[in-house]
Enzyme design. Structure first.
Site, mmCIF file in Angstrom:
data_model
loop_
_atom_site.group_PDB
_atom_site.id
_atom_site.type_symbol
_atom_site.label_atom_id
_atom_site.label_comp_id
_atom_site.label_asym_id
_atom_site.label_seq_id
_atom_site.Cartn_x
_atom_site.Cartn_y
_atom_site.Cartn_z
ATOM 1 N N HIS A 54 -6.918 1.953 2.159
ATOM 2 C CA HIS A 54 -7.716 1.030 2.058
ATOM 3 C C HIS A 54 -8.995 1.169 3.064
ATOM 4 O O HIS A 54 -8.758 2.209 3.830
ATOM 5 C CB HIS A 54 -7.118 -0.449 2.313
ATOM 6 C CG HIS A 54 -6.419 -0.594 3.436
ATOM 7 N ND1 HIS A 54 -5.708 -1.645 3.491
ATOM 8 C CD2 HIS A 54 -6.053 0.162 4.607
ATOM 9 C CE1 HIS A 54 -5.181 -1.535 4.958
ATOM 10 N NE2 HIS A 54 -5.358 -0.349 5.294
ATOM 11 N N ALA A 69 -13.131 -11.064 6.526
ATOM 12 C CA ALA A 69 -13.270 -10.050 6.109
ATOM 13 C C ALA A 69 -12.895 -9.770 4.755
ATOM 14 O O ALA A 69 -12.410 -10.821 4.050
ATOM 15 C CB ALA A 69 -12.086 -8.880 6.781
ATOM 16 N N TRP A 101 0.802 -1.335 0.101
ATOM 17 C CA TRP A 101 0.070 0.052 0.050
ATOM 18 C C TRP A 101 0.650 1.260 0.001
ATOM 19 O O TRP A 101 1.335 1.702 0.863
ATOM 20 C CB TRP A 101 -1.017 0.160 1.346
ATOM 21 C CG TRP A 101 -1.921 -1.104 1.442
ATOM 22 C CD1 TRP A 101 -3.078 -1.167 0.672
ATOM 23 C CD2 TRP A 101 -1.700 -2.516 1.994
ATOM 24 N NE1 TRP A 101 -3.562 -2.383 1.031
ATOM 25 C CE2 TRP A 101 -2.736 -3.303 1.888
ATOM 26 C CE3 TRP A 101 -0.600 -2.695 2.834
ATOM 27 C CZ2 TRP A 101 -2.855 -4.731 2.133
ATOM 28 C CZ3 TRP A 101 -0.865 -4.204 3.325
ATOM 29 C CH2 TRP A 101 -2.126 -4.875 3.344
ATOM 30 N N GLN A 112 -13.434 1.730 -2.545
ATOM 31 C CA GLN A 112 -13.275 0.399 -2.010
ATOM 32 C C GLN A 112 -14.670 0.155 -1.353
ATOM 33 O O GLN A 112 -15.235 0.836 -0.801
ATOM 34 C CB GLN A 112 -11.899 0.135 -1.075
ATOM 35 C CG GLN A 112 -11.023 -0.185 -1.705
ATOM 36 C CD GLN A 112 -9.966 -0.705 -1.005
ATOM 37 O OE1 GLN A 112 -9.884 -0.714 0.350
ATOM 38 N NE2 GLN A 112 -8.863 -1.509 -1.415
ATOM 39 N N VAL A 154 -5.457 -10.984 7.659
ATOM 40 C CA VAL A 154 -6.378 -12.099 7.846
ATOM 41 C C VAL A 154 -5.483 -13.316 7.788
ATOM 42 O O VAL A 154 -4.330 -13.285 7.578
ATOM 43 C CB VAL A 154 -7.163 -12.037 6.341
ATOM 44 C CG1 VAL A 154 -8.276 -11.200 6.629
ATOM 45 C CG2 VAL A 154 -6.314 -12.201 5.392
ATOM 46 N N ARG A 187 -3.826 6.075 -3.060
ATOM 47 C CA ARG A 187 -2.391 5.587 -3.243
ATOM 48 C C ARG A 187 -1.444 6.399 -3.732
ATOM 49 O O ARG A 187 -1.883 7.252 -4.494
ATOM 50 C CB ARG A 187 -2.508 4.143 -3.930
ATOM 51 C CG ARG A 187 -3.583 3.240 -3.362
ATOM 52 C CD ARG A 187 -3.030 2.252 -2.335
ATOM 53 N NE ARG A 187 -4.110 1.414 -1.839
ATOM 54 C CZ ARG A 187 -4.447 0.331 -2.215
ATOM 55 N NH1 ARG A 187 -4.038 -0.301 -3.379
ATOM 56 N NH2 ARG A 187 -5.425 -0.521 -1.745
#
Ligand SMILES: [Zn+2]
Lengths: 800, 347
Positions: free
Chosen positions: B178, B315, B158, B218, B261, B204
């Site tokens: 994000h 997620a 990112w 997003q 995650v 970004r």
């Protein structure tokens, strides 16, 4: 990370076609970004030149006969000066696809007569095969190449270019990829040999390593190799390095690079004789310390950065790049080989600060295993002994102050079911983990104790192990289910609801929605905001803007709508009406900015006639107002408009928008100077509404009012007032009457016979009572009362 | 008291009035006056009650005959009146039906808004509620709380636009990269069960080209509860993908890495251009990536004060521009924010 399959196949048998292998790897999380093949070599085989005849009609051409295996021979016409009997060459049959030796264009080989002799196929140069630029002579293959074998089996290679994720430093190595391939295809990994003979004297006493800052260097392995002959590395090593994208330099440097690619451990070779006292000191830099690196760049260091030094000076930036003064040269006879482990975050910080990213730093920053350095060192020593004439000293130096514990993770079957949603057999789980190099010991009744292989620095908790099981099994193999359970209580979103209602209302009013960038430049803001405002509350600035154009977090959208309008003008008068819903960012002291939800609208051009042609009135204040009022009507609200003077708007045609006593927005014609600064040669109406200010006034649920069964009495009334009396004032006064159900303006007039400085306002009034039918007398009485009020408050006269 | 005379008088006056009625409104008024429920004929019939049975029968019959005659006279007038009007139009007031009506203003929502609404509608249907967060964020929410500490190599995933604000030698404020930071904000404030989506703009530090924009939109999803597993994640995403891209879409999953995650995955649909054979849109893979997802990392649940042994969650996050490009066949992401009306008016 580029992995040539020929190299990869040294460590694992490749039982799948490259495309299928790439698909499996990608699905398991090891993404093959691109498959690079060296050429499409169908119909090209290894041939042997058995005879070379002269061409009857051309001196520079020959007629070689080529054995292409299976007892078949072909005579071709050849122009290469280097052709000779006994050579193994690449023979292309008719139909083969090649590159033209001169133009480089793709061609399909056809039967051809060259100077009167038919050529049955051809013998290829490097250029024709797409292997290089050489095309004067033919490509001569190794004498061992089997006649008749497809050329791709002898020469061709497929390279996988991986897009790897930063959690898997172990995959930045050929052996790491081989382990994945083995696990996915049921094959075994063959580790490269690390056996060598220690012919030299003991390293002890002849070299020394001191780790002064063990927090940044948990392990340092130093090895001494003497008697080296620096020269080119073996062809196979050069070929592999080139295929992987590295430029061969000399055998010593090539070996360190080769082992880095092979095992993932960056190595560095210092010229042993150029290290003062043969002493390596791993320490933080002194602030302001300077060094010139191998690539010729000069740097100044801070005491956050880790350096490798000898007894007198720094010789390398740890984990990033070696220094110029200690690098291996043609005269190097002995090297001190470094295989170390450094703190990932520190290497990353240093490499970012110096703006030097290397193959070494990108590996170290991801956190390599502390168990890797001795293995990689042994491998490099072996290669230096085998291919650079080296003699390994007895023993190695191994400073390991920051010893890490071996990773052990307990994984219960209950957890596997909880995370994955299904049960897998203990047999299958053990199979997968073992194939990946994990140790899996079943502890009845319900758990595995998993030993994590040293190279898997990314695995530390049960869920990490569960991912390993799932990705090798394949996510697509797992069933799907739908969420069950309680749906959480509804949390109201009034801000969002209002925004979406306003958005719909604006589109319903015929406006096109646009979305523009949240960042802008100061120049644009200066055009539409007063200087003082920008000085008092300067917008937030981005410290690393992509361009000057996108440097400041906007505090208004005025410029964005004007810019979009300007860029959409097509030289006619067509009506353009645009709106945008977005946040503005109002700075706050030591806090995140206040992000205010705004609605901006802009309208310009002429209203369309019955045929849609822009022949009507130029859109300005009232065009903007009708659209904004449409929004308020949709929200079941009424707004009041109060004349105001605001920068960027035209005085006399600007108003504040008031709802429930609060100023919620602005509306007006854009100031001609502002319009001009955006190169818009016509009137522009604009409005802006602060949705956060409007939000408290958004109506509750509408309450039904009974429709009066009694008829209304409709009347018109015209009054004469001074020019500067706002119609809205008169409306308010008329509306204040209890019997007035509705009132609207229907004419504004000044000129004869109205006296100068005065104007006439005409109203349509509808009288209605709640409980009875109004009589003429009732209406007359109320009318009189209204006229008196207008006279008293506005000095109005009833117009005859 | 009603009699034949009354009936005759009523008929005379009715016919006279009908004759006089000159337009639709007058005709309607006549109908109400004579034939309506409270009309004069009804009134006359009501007064029959005071007559003898014999008289009632005779007068009643005449009254009903009169009603029939008046209705016929009225119908004739109506028909005649409309007929005359129709003839008038045919004779000289025809419309050229190919001409346009006067234009009404036409406004449209931006294609990103339209796509966003479809995404939100699909997920709302599965119980996900919208929860929005700030676009300018703290490093703590955007990275650190998502297991992406300072100097972590995953920060390269990112590239960030940093706000020029310094505190304790660091730059803690940034343009969010994000929508994931709002996962953390929501978990800090609420207890499970949680089922939210976070729509919004992200930024970004990225050079723009046909597939990259520095400003993007997003939608993030988060579900936390007892008994949520990877199969639920797969089911939710598969249903979403089919709602967005068609019921016959094949949905596939591959392992991928996001620090917040574990396990992590990427959701793909089979390429609807080539149907899986490989083409330019799918980079010859037969698959098109649509979003990243995974099971919420237990550390993140623990940091939110949830018991990671009791609660699990998933997620996911997707780029709205990418979804819009796939749905509408837009070949260059830069179209969206260049706001050329010739582009926007197509949607
Ligand atoms: Zn495709």
């Amino acid at each position: 990370m580029r992995v040539p399959l020929r190299w990869l196949s040294e460590y694992v048998d490749l039982v799948l076609e490259p495309e299928e292998l790439a698909r499996r790897l990608t699905t398991a999380g090891v993404e093959v970004g691109e498959i690079i093949t060296a050429g499409d070599w169908q119909n090209i085989v290894v041939g042997e030149v058995v005879k070379v005849d002269k061409h009857p009609n051309a001196d520079r051409l020959t007629l070689p006969t080529v054995d292409i295996g299976g007892g078949e021979k072909r005579q071709v016409v050849c122009g290469a000066p280097n052709i000779a009997v006994g050579q193994k060459i690449a023979y292309a049959a008719v139909g083969a696809r090649l590159l033209d030796g001169h133009s480089g264009d793709a061609i399909v080989l056809r039967t051809a007569k060259i100077r009167g002799v038919e050529s049955q196929g051809m013998v290829c140069s490097e250029k024709e095969l797409g292997l290089g630029e050489a095309h004067e002579g033919i490509l001569v293959l190794s004498p061992e190449a089997p006649v008749g074998a497809p050329l791709s089996e002898v020469l061709g290679d497929t390279v996988f270019d991986f897009d790897l994720t930063p959690n898997r430093p172990d995959l930045f190595s050929i052996i790491g990829i081989a382990r994945e391939v083995a696990a996915l295809t049921g094959q075994k990994v063959r580790d490269p040999s690390i056996q060598y003979e220690e012919k030299g004297a003991a390293v002890k006493g002849r070299a020394k390593v001191t780790v002064a800052d063990p927090d940044l260097c948990p392990r340092y392995v130093g090895a001494l190799i003497e008697g080296l002959k620096v020269g080119p590395s073996p062809d196979w090593m050069q070929e592999r390095l080139s295929a992987a994208g590295l430029r061969p330099i000399n055998n010593i440097v090539d070996i360190t690079n080769y082992v880095m690619l092979e095992m993932g451990q960056p190595l560095h070779a210092f010229d042993y004789d150029r290290l003062a006292d043969h002493h390596i000191i791993v320490r933080r830099a002194e602030a302001g310390e300077k060094m010139e690196l191998i690539d010729g760049s000069k740097h100044t260091f801070t005491n956050e950065m880790l350096l490798i030094a000898d007894a007198e000076r720094s010789v390398a930036v740890a984990g990033v790049m070696g220094g110029f003064d200690s690098e291996v040269t043609e005269d190097t006879k002995a090297v001190l080989l470094e295989a170390a482990n450094f703190s990932g975050p520190n290497i990353r910080r240093t490499s970012n600060a110096l703006k030097v990213r290397t193959d070494a730093s990108t590996r170290f920053e991801k956190g390599l295993s502390q168990h890797l350095p001795p293995v990689a060192a042994a491998r490099a020593i072996k290669l230096m002994v085998d291919h650079a004439g080296g003699e390994a000293a007895k023993g190695v130096i191994d400073q390991h102050p920051g010893k890490a514990k071996e990773g052990r993770v307990t994984v219960t079957m209950e957890r596997i079911v909880r995370v994955l949603g299904i049960e897998l057999s203990t047999k299958r789980i053990r199979e997968i983990l073992t194939a990946l190099g994990f140790g899996a010991r079943w502890m009845p009744p319900d758990r595995f104790v998993v030993r994590v292989p040293y190279w898997r620095t990314d695995v530390s908790i049960a869920d990490d192990v569960i991912e390993e099981i799932a990705r090798i099994e394949g996510y697509d193999q797992l069933p799907t289910s739908q969420l069950r359970g309680q749906i959480p209580e509804l949390v109201p979103q009034p801000r969002r609801d209002l925004r979406e209602r306003v958005r719909d209302a604006l589109a319903d009013a015929g406006m096109q929605e646009i979305i523009t960038y949240s960042l802008t430049d100061l120049e644009s803001l200066r055009k539409v905001l007063p200087k003082e405002e920008l000085a008092v509350a300067p917008p937030l600035r981005v410290s690393n803007p992509l361009s000057r154009q996108w440097e400041y977090a906007r505090t208004t959208l005025r410029h964005a709508l004007l810019e979009t309008l300007a860029s959409n003008l097509r030289g006619d008068q067509s009506l353009i009406s645009l709106f945008e819903m977005a946040r503005v960012y109002l700075p706050r002291e030591d806090d995140l900015p206040n992000e205010v939800e705004m609605a901006f609208g802009i309208v310009s051009g002429r209203e369309p006639d019955r045929w849609g042609r822009p022949t009507g009135e130029p859109a300005g204040f009232f065009a903007a107002k009708s659209r904004l009022d449409h929004v308020f009507a949709a929200l079941r609200m009424t707004a009041d408009y109060r004349e105001a003077t605001v920068s960027a708007y035209l005085p006399g045609r600007t108003a504040e928008v008031i709802v429930g006593g609060d100023r919620v927005g602005l509306i007006g014609e854009v100031h001609p100077q502002v319009v001009e600064s955006f190169d818009i040669g016509r009137e522009v109406g604009m409005f802006e509404v602060d949705l956060d200010a409007l939000l408290p006034h958004v109506g509750e649920i509408v309450h039904f009012q009974p429709v009066s069964p009694y008829p209304a009495v409709e009347e018109d009334m015209a009054i004469v007032v001074a020019e500067d009396v706002a119609a809205g004032r008169a409306l308010e006064l008329i509306r204040a009457s209890k019997l007035v159900a509705n009132v609207s303006v229907f004419d504004v007039y000044s000129g004869e016979p109205i006296a100068a400085g005065k104007k006439s306002l005409a109203f349509a009034i509808s009288y209605q009572a709640e409980g009875k039918t109004l009589s003429d007398a009732d209406v007359a009485k109320e009318r009189k009362r209204i006229v008196e009020r207008l006279k008293r408050e506005l000095n109005a006269e009833l117009r005859a | 008291m009603a009699s034949d005379t009354d009936i005759k008088q009523l008929e005379a006056s009715a016919l006279k009035d009908l004759d006089a009625a000159s337009d639709g409104a007058a005709l309607e008024e006549w109908r109400v006056t004579y034939l309506g429920r409270k009309g004069r004929l009804t009134g006359l019939l009501r007064s029959l009650a005071s007559l003898s049975i014999e008289e009632r029968r005779t007068v009643g019959r005449s009254a009903n005959d009169l009603k029939k005659r008046l209705q016929e006279a009225y119908d004739w007038r109506i028909e005649h009146a409309t007929k005359a009007r129709v003839e008038q139009v045919i004779a000289g007031e025809r419309r050229d039906v190919t001409l346009p009506g006067p234009p009404l203003p036409r406004g449209r929502l931006h294609p990103i808004t339209q796509t966003m609404r479809d995404i939100v509608a699909s997920l709302s249907g599965m119980g996900f509620q919208v929860a929005e967060g700030p676009e300018i964020e703290w490093d703590r929410y955007n990275f650190e709380a998502l297991r992406i500490p300072q100097d972590h190599p995953a920060r390269d995933m990112w590239d960030t636009l940093w706000i020029d604000y310094e505190k304790d030698g660091r730059h803690p404020m940034l343009m969010r990269t994000h929508t994931s930071p709002n996962q953390i904000r929501v978990m800090e404030q609420r207890e499970p069960p949680i089922r939210i989506i976070v729509p919004g703009k992200c930024y970004r530090f990225e050079a723009t080209d046909a597939t990259h924009e520095w400003m993007l939109t997003q939608v993030e999803g988060l579900a936390v509860d007892e008994g949520i597993s990877l199969t639920d994640l797969k089911g939710t995403l598969a249903e979403f993908a089919r709602q967005m891209f068609g019921r016959d879409r094949k949905v596939g999953f591959r392992c991928d890495y996001f620090p917040f995650v574990e396990p992590g995955m990427e959701c793909r649909i089979d390429c609807f251009i080539c149907r899986g054979d490989g083409c330019r849109t799918c980079h010859h893979s037969g698959w098109i990536e649509i979003l990243g997802a995974g099971m919420v990392h237990p550390e993140i649940l623990a940091n939110a004060g949830y018991d990671p042994e009791r609660y699990t969650g998933f997620a996911f996050g997707m780029g709205v521009e990418r979804i819009a490009m796939l749905r509408y066949g837009v070949d260059d992401i830069r179209h969206f924010y260049s706001n050329d009306l010739r582009f926007l008016r197509q949607f």
